[in-house]
Scaffold this motif. Sequence first.
Motif, PDB file in Angstrom:
ATOM      1  N   ASN A  52      69.659  52.652  47.115  1.00 41.37           N
ATOM      2  CA  ASN A  52      70.734  52.627  46.127  1.00 41.37           C
ATOM      3  C   ASN A  52      70.752  53.908  45.287  1.00 41.37           C
ATOM      4  O   ASN A  52      70.862  53.866  44.077  1.00 41.37           O
ATOM      5  CB  ASN A  52      70.620  51.376  45.249  1.00 41.37           C
ATOM      6  N   PHE A  53      70.578  55.046  45.975  1.00 41.49           N
ATOM      7  CA  PHE A  53      70.620  56.369  45.346  1.00 41.49           C
ATOM      8  C   PHE A  53      69.563  56.536  44.250  1.00 41.49           C
ATOM      9  O   PHE A  53      69.796  57.213  43.260  1.00 41.49           O
ATOM     10  CB  PHE A  53      72.018  56.676  44.795  1.00 41.49           C
ATOM     11  N   THR A  54      68.391  55.906  44.438  1.00 46.33           N
ATOM     12  CA  THR A  54      67.292  56.079  43.492  1.00 46.33           C
ATOM     13  C   THR A  54      65.971  56.169  44.247  1.00 46.33           C
ATOM     14  O   THR A  54      65.841  55.666  45.365  1.00 46.33           O
ATOM     15  CB  THR A  54      67.191  54.920  42.482  1.00 46.33           C
ATOM     16  N   PHE A  55      64.995  56.814  43.612  1.00 46.21           N
ATOM     17  CA  PHE A  55      63.627  56.827  44.087  1.00 46.21           C
ATOM     18  C   PHE A  55      62.876  55.756  43.300  1.00 46.21           C
ATOM     19  O   PHE A  55      62.948  55.727  42.074  1.00 46.21           O
ATOM     20  CB  PHE A  55      62.965  58.188  43.838  1.00 46.21           C
ATOM     21  N   SER A 104      46.134  69.346  45.228  1.00 42.15           N
ATOM     22  CA  SER A 104      45.661  69.791  43.908  1.00 42.15           C
ATOM     23  C   SER A 104      46.383  69.035  42.802  1.00 42.15           C
ATOM     24  O   SER A 104      47.500  68.542  42.975  1.00 42.15           O
ATOM     25  CB  SER A 104      45.860  71.295  43.745  1.00 42.15           C
ATOM     26  N   ALA A 105      45.691  68.983  41.645  1.00 44.32           N
ATOM     27  CA  ALA A 105      46.238  68.267  40.492  1.00 44.32           C
ATOM     28  C   ALA A 105      47.466  68.989  39.945  1.00 44.32           C
ATOM     29  O   ALA A 105      47.611  70.201  40.097  1.00 44.32           O
ATOM     30  CB  ALA A 105      45.175  68.142  39.411  1.00 44.32           C
ATOM     31  N   GLY A 106      48.332  68.219  39.327  1.00 43.21           N
ATOM     32  CA  GLY A 106      49.529  68.786  38.716  1.00 43.21           C
ATOM     33  C   GLY A 106      50.655  67.779  38.693  1.00 43.21           C
ATOM     34  O   GLY A 106      50.508  66.635  39.119  1.00 43.21           O
ATOM     35  N   THR A 107      51.781  68.218  38.180  1.00 43.88           N
ATOM     36  CA  THR A 107      52.987  67.402  38.140  1.00 43.88           C
ATOM     37  C   THR A 107      53.996  68.012  39.096  1.00 43.88           C
ATOM     38  O   THR A 107      54.317  69.200  38.995  1.00 43.88           O
ATOM     39  CB  THR A 107      53.567  67.345  36.712  1.00 43.88           C
ATOM     40  N   TYR A 108      54.481  67.207  40.009  1.00 44.43           N
ATOM     41  CA  TYR A 108      55.385  67.676  41.055  1.00 44.43           C
ATOM     42  C   TYR A 108      56.730  66.971  40.906  1.00 44.43           C
ATOM     43  O   TYR A 108      56.860  65.792  41.234  1.00 44.43           O
ATOM     44  CB  TYR A 108      54.780  67.398  42.433  1.00 44.43           C
ATOM     45  N   ASP A 109      57.707  67.691  40.397  1.00 40.10           N
ATOM     46  CA  ASP A 109      59.059  67.157  40.270  1.00 40.10           C
ATOM     47  C   ASP A 109      59.772  67.348  41.607  1.00 40.10           C
ATOM     48  O   ASP A 109      59.613  68.367  42.271  1.00 40.10           O
ATOM     49  CB  ASP A 109      59.825  67.885  39.171  1.00 40.10           C
ATOM     50  N   TYR A 110      60.574  66.370  41.976  1.00 42.78           N
ATOM     51  CA  TYR A 110      61.332  66.472  43.222  1.00 42.78           C
ATOM     52  C   TYR A 110      62.699  65.833  43.034  1.00 42.78           C
ATOM     53  O   TYR A 110      62.961  65.150  42.045  1.00 42.78           O
ATOM     54  CB  TYR A 110      60.570  65.840  44.393  1.00 42.78           C
ATOM     55  N   PHE A 111      63.572  66.074  43.999  1.00 45.24           N
ATOM     56  CA  PHE A 111      64.927  65.535  43.955  1.00 45.24           C
ATOM     57  C   PHE A 111      65.442  65.408  45.381  1.00 45.24           C
ATOM     58  O   PHE A 111      64.810  65.882  46.330  1.00 45.24           O
ATOM     59  CB  PHE A 111      65.855  66.430  43.114  1.00 45.24           C
ATOM     60  N   CYS A 112      66.588  64.777  45.530  1.00 54.36           N
ATOM     61  CA  CYS A 112      67.269  64.714  46.822  1.00 54.36           C
ATOM     62  C   CYS A 112      68.177  65.931  46.909  1.00 54.36           C
ATOM     63  O   CYS A 112      69.050  66.111  46.059  1.00 54.36           O
ATOM     64  CB  CYS A 112      68.077  63.423  46.954  1.00 54.36           C
ATOM     65  N   HIS A 117      71.325  64.415  41.664  1.00 52.22           N
ATOM     66  CA  HIS A 117      71.101  63.529  40.515  1.00 52.22           C
ATOM     67  C   HIS A 117      69.939  62.573  40.752  1.00 52.22           C
ATOM     68  O   HIS A 117      69.380  62.012  39.812  1.00 52.22           O
ATOM     69  CB  HIS A 117      72.378  62.746  40.182  1.00 52.22           C
ATOM     70  N   MET A 118      69.517  62.414  42.004  1.00 58.50           N
ATOM     71  CA  MET A 118      68.366  61.582  42.338  1.00 58.50           C
ATOM     72  C   MET A 118      67.111  62.408  42.099  1.00 58.50           C
ATOM     73  O   MET A 118      66.912  63.428  42.744  1.00 58.50           O
ATOM     74  CB  MET A 118      68.416  61.152  43.811  1.00 58.50           C
ATOM     75  N   GLN A 119      66.268  61.964  41.165  1.00 56.90           N
ATOM     76  CA  GLN A 119      65.079  62.736  40.813  1.00 56.90           C
ATOM     77  C   GLN A 119      63.861  61.839  40.693  1.00 56.90           C
ATOM     78  O   GLN A 119      63.978  60.659  40.387  1.00 56.90           O
ATOM     79  CB  GLN A 119      65.308  63.481  39.505  1.00 56.90           C
ATOM     80  N   GLY A 120      62.692  62.433  40.923  1.00 57.59           N
ATOM     81  CA  GLY A 120      61.443  61.703  40.795  1.00 57.59           C
ATOM     82  C   GLY A 120      60.314  62.649  40.436  1.00 57.59           C
ATOM     83  O   GLY A 120      60.494  63.873  40.368  1.00 57.59           O
TER      84      GLY A 120
END
Length: 125
Positions: A52-55, A104-112, A117-120
């Motif tokens: 439904n267009f979401t992660f 490795s440690a860290g914050t990994y932003d991703y999207f479609c 507009h779909m982000q995680g």
Amino acid sequence: MQTLMNQLRLATLRFAPGRAVLVAMLLGPLVGAFVAYGAIAAQEPNEVIIDNFTFGPQELTVAVGTTVKWVNHDDIPHNVVNKDKLFRSKALDTDDSYSFTFASAGTYDYFCGLHPHMQGKIIVK
């Protein structure tokens, strides 16, 4: 299973029609909660569902060395693209999946990449 159904039928016959409705109203949410719990429990750990267009979940915290799997349950293609270009999947059709191991440690932003507009976010500790 048939025995259980017969026992439930006999139990409901003991109630007056008004009571049967009341019992159904009280038990309905409980049964619904068990069904929802079963759907959530069926999801594998470290798995992100595309639907439904979401992660889902939009934010996932994992340990270093963990492999995260994205599974597309939508009826249209999606892909997974890291904002820092560390990883990128091909277009995932319905029920296709993509996996990536976070070394490795860290914050990994991703999207479609097809629907930005779909982000995680994956947080690796």
